[in-house]
Enzyme design. Structure first.
Site, PDB file in Angstrom:
ATOM      1  N   GLU A  38       0.834  -1.208   0.000  1.00 31.48           N
ATOM      2  CA  GLU A  38       0.000   0.000   0.000  1.00 31.48           C
ATOM      3  C   GLU A  38       0.865   1.253   0.000  1.00 31.48           C
ATOM      4  O   GLU A  38       1.082   1.874   1.046  1.00 31.48           O
ATOM      5  CB  GLU A  38      -0.947   0.009   1.216  1.00 31.48           C
ATOM      6  CG  GLU A  38      -2.009  -1.056   1.139  1.00 31.48           C
ATOM      7  CD  GLU A  38      -3.089  -0.916   2.210  1.00 31.48           C
ATOM      8  OE1 GLU A  38      -2.923  -0.093   3.143  1.00 31.48           O
ATOM      9  OE2 GLU A  38      -4.099  -1.639   2.110  1.00 31.48           O
TER      10      GLU A  38
ATOM     11  N   GLU B 150      -5.997  -7.452  -1.210  1.00 28.82           N
ATOM     12  CA  GLU B 150      -6.399  -7.368   0.200  1.00 28.82           C
ATOM     13  C   GLU B 150      -7.684  -6.572   0.308  1.00 28.82           C
ATOM     14  O   GLU B 150      -7.851  -5.561  -0.364  1.00 28.82           O
ATOM     15  CB  GLU B 150      -5.293  -6.665   1.019  1.00 28.82           C
ATOM     16  CG  GLU B 150      -5.651  -6.493   2.493  1.00 28.82           C
ATOM     17  CD  GLU B 150      -4.636  -5.623   3.251  1.00 28.82           C
ATOM     18  OE1 GLU B 150      -3.415  -5.862   3.117  1.00 28.82           O
ATOM     19  OE2 GLU B 150      -5.078  -4.695   3.951  1.00 28.82           O
TER      20      GLU B 150
HETATM   21  C1  IDC Z   1      -3.425  -3.965  10.205  1.00 28.15           C
HETATM   22  C2  IDC Z   1      -3.644  -5.121  11.138  1.00 28.15           C
HETATM   23  C3  IDC Z   1      -3.358  -4.695  12.551  1.00 28.15           C
HETATM   24  C4  IDC Z   1      -1.974  -4.079  12.601  1.00 28.15           C
HETATM   25  C5  IDC Z   1      -1.861  -2.950  11.592  1.00 28.15           C
HETATM   26  C6  IDC Z   1      -0.474  -2.340  11.550  1.00 28.15           C
HETATM   27  O1  IDC Z   1      -4.958  -5.605  10.990  1.00 28.15           O
HETATM   28  O2  IDC Z   1      -3.431  -5.788  13.439  1.00 28.15           O
HETATM   29  O3  IDC Z   1      -1.746  -3.564  13.903  1.00 28.15           O
HETATM   30  O4  IDC Z   1      -2.150  -3.457  10.308  1.00 28.15           O
HETATM   31  O5  IDC Z   1       0.443  -3.204  11.011  1.00 28.15           O
HETATM   32  C7  IDC Z   1      -4.252  -2.290   5.519  1.00 28.15           C
HETATM   33  C8  IDC Z   1      -2.907  -2.896   5.602  1.00 28.15           C
HETATM   34  C9  IDC Z   1      -2.853  -3.933   6.712  1.00 28.15           C
HETATM   35  C10 IDC Z   1      -3.683  -3.495   7.900  1.00 28.15           C
HETATM   36  C11 IDC Z   1      -5.143  -3.449   7.461  1.00 28.15           C
HETATM   37  C12 IDC Z   1      -6.114  -3.110   8.610  1.00 28.15           C
HETATM   38  O6  IDC Z   1      -2.471  -3.467   4.380  1.00 28.15           O
HETATM   39  O7  IDC Z   1      -1.499  -4.107   7.080  1.00 28.15           O
HETATM   40  O8  IDC Z   1      -3.554  -4.459   8.895  1.00 28.15           O
HETATM   41  N1  IDC Z   1      -5.256  -2.490   6.388  1.00 28.15           N
HETATM   42  O9  IDC Z   1      -5.835  -1.860   9.157  1.00 28.15           O
HETATM   43  N2  IDC Z   1      -4.672  -1.450   4.606  1.00 28.15           N
HETATM   44  C13 IDC Z   1      -5.925  -1.062   4.898  1.00 28.15           C
HETATM   45  C14 IDC Z   1      -6.314  -1.709   6.059  1.00 28.15           C
END
Ligand code: IDC
Length: 494
Positions: A320, A412
């Protein structure tokens, strides 16, 4: 009892494609008569697991040419059953199975071979068949059964098509990919490539892969083991495992060798179960992928070289990107893609988009910047991510608009808010997935883990318990995703 071949639709269409060849072969051969020499060899291989198995039967005609055949065999007892088969019409009486050739594979010249297969169930003795006969003549040959899933590529596809991913399959049946010898997603579809705006299989047909993303490997390694991946492949019927290897947040940068090995081990586990493996270089913060350019080159050189011979690997080079221009992302992609291609020339590569892979929408932009300035490489797709409780109609409209001219892959998405938590939004998630299904856009859901957040499929503590199949271990998002993913795939082969 009569079984409909699972691949009857495919078989019928394929019959037309090879009819000319089959007719030519039989016309050139002497007529079969009562004194014809007979003989056959059968090579039987199977993967078995508790209660089920997949059998493949390679039939070689050692006698004079025949124009149709009936293959018979005997199971140890009636507890072994052919449930669904392909490339033949199956019937079973007690322990005795009969498989009759289809129009398109009945003609076998002397020395010619054909392969059929089936999925079965078993309850008593190990399902090893004996006494194969072809047109009433006992065959020689070998029988190999192995517990499934094994690390060997025994469930992978039959020979892959030509090396050039952009070429359509040759019209000649002799060089087209042969009928799949297995039923897993990888066995059927083989090496994937981009065709137009779609992801296409070895038959050059557009397909959609549906699967799950791991959570961060640095935190949830205990969730990815033989039992959990068995459940993903055989209970969820998933096509795809996304392997989310964070680069920061105690990820890859802290121990490149260990994380590279962990990714490779999961690629193997996916392969053993006939699933595609999406290798995700999970950049998030900082949002500029250039920050990790050297790491990306090192990592992708290693995984691409190591996995080059496999046909189940897809590369996602930046998760991302955020806070940077599309031009910066494109420059990054055009430096990383050649590193991958040098080692693994035919794999699909997926490139992140601006604004957390929102095609720019989350930063006030839109897809036009990509449409007008595509990555300068072949066999490339673009990433779109959404979280259904946060991102709705305007995001979906932009994805649909982009998908008319860009090959898109939802590597994702969440059924919840973009934080990974909040309420599970069933109606928005349904609207999203209906759209992805309609457009044949592949997807992976965040996450196949037991994280204490509503985006996780499993209830907290599941991974310590070791049971993953079924619904009792699932949270709302997992229940929903399992029910969406386990419906029948549409993988055309002709
Ligand atoms: C989130 C995880 C969470 C973690 C956070 C930071 O669910 O447990 O603490 O990342 O690493 C994304 C990202 C993905 C995120 C997810 C939800 O690719 O890493 O995971 N998210 O926030 N993009 C949009 C949402």
């Amino acid at each position: 009892m009569q079984f409909l071949p699972r691949a009857s639709r495919r078989s019928l269409v394929a019959a037309g494609a090879v009819a000319a060849l089959a007719a030519g072969v039989t016309a050139a051969l002497p007529a079969v008569h009562a004194m014809a020499a007979t003989g056959c060899q059968v090579t039987y291989t199977a993967n078995t697991w508790a209660g089920g198995f997949t059998g493949n039967v390679a039939i070689k005609n050692l006698g004079d040419a025949i124009s149709s055949w009936t293959l018979k065999w005997t199971f140890p007892d009636s507890g072994q059953k052919v449930v669904q088969g392909w490339s033949a019409t199956y019937s079973q009486s007690g322990a005795n199975v009969t498989a009759v050739s289809m129009d398109y594979n009945g003609a076998l010249a002397t020395g010619a071979s054909t392969t059929i297969g089936f999925n079965g169930s078993w309850s008593t003795a190990n399902p090893t068949p004996t006494s194969f006969t072809l047109n009433g003549v006992l065959c020689t040959g070998s029988t190999t059964t192995s517990p499934s899933p094994s690390a060997s590529p025994s469930r992978s596809a039959s020979p892959s098509p030509s090396a050039s991913p952009s070429k359509s399959p040759s019209p000649s049946p002799s060089t087209s990919p042969s009928t799949p010898t297995g039923t897993t997603p990888v066995a059927i579809n083989g090496q994937l490539h981009v065709c137009g705006v779609n992801l296409c299989n070895q038959y050059n047909k557009a397909i959609q892969l549906r699967g799950m993303s791991t959570h961060g490997l640095q935190w949830f390694a205990s969730c990815y083991n033989d039992a959990s991946l068995d459940a993903l492949a055989n209970d969820w019927n998933a096509d795809l495992l996304r392997i989310a290897m964070y680069v920061q947040e105690q990820g890859y940068e802290t121990n490149p060798t260990a994380f590279t090995n962990q990714v490779n081990a999961l690629v193997d586990k996916a392969q053993a179960r006939g699933m595609y493996a999406l290798i995700d270089f999970h950049t998030l913060t900082p949002g500029d992928p250039t920050y990790n350019l050297d790491r990306a080159k090192t990592f992708f050189a290693a995984v691409a070289a190591r996995n080059a011979a496999k046909n189940n690997v897809i590369y996602e080079i930046t998760n991302e990107p955020n806070g940077v221009s599309w031009q910066t992302i494109k420059n990054y992609a055009e430096q990383v893609i050649p590193v991958i291609r040098a080692a693994d020339p035919d794999a699909v590569v997926i490139v992140g988009t601006r604004g957390w892979s929102s095609l720019g929408v989350s930063e006030g932009g839109n897809a036009t910047e990509v449409i007008n300035n595509k990555v300068n490489a072949q066999n490339v797709m673009y990433t779109f991510h959404f979280y259904a409780a946060s991102h709705k109609d305007n995001y979906r409209a932009e994805l649909e608009r982009a998908a008319a001219s860009l090959p898109m892959f939802v590597t994702e998405f969440g059924t919840v808010t973009y934080t990974g938590g909040g309420a599970f939004d069933q109606s928005s998630s349904t609207a999203w997935l209906d759209t992805l299904d309609r457009l044949k856009i592949s997807y992976a859901n965040w996450t196949y883990s037991d994280a204490s957040e509503s985006s996780a499929a499993f209830k907290p503590g599941t991974c310590a318990g070791g049971q993953y199949a079924g619904t009792s271990v699932l949270q709302d998002s997992g229940l929903f995703m399992r029910s969406r993913i386990r419906t029948a795939d549409n993988f055309p082969t002709s």
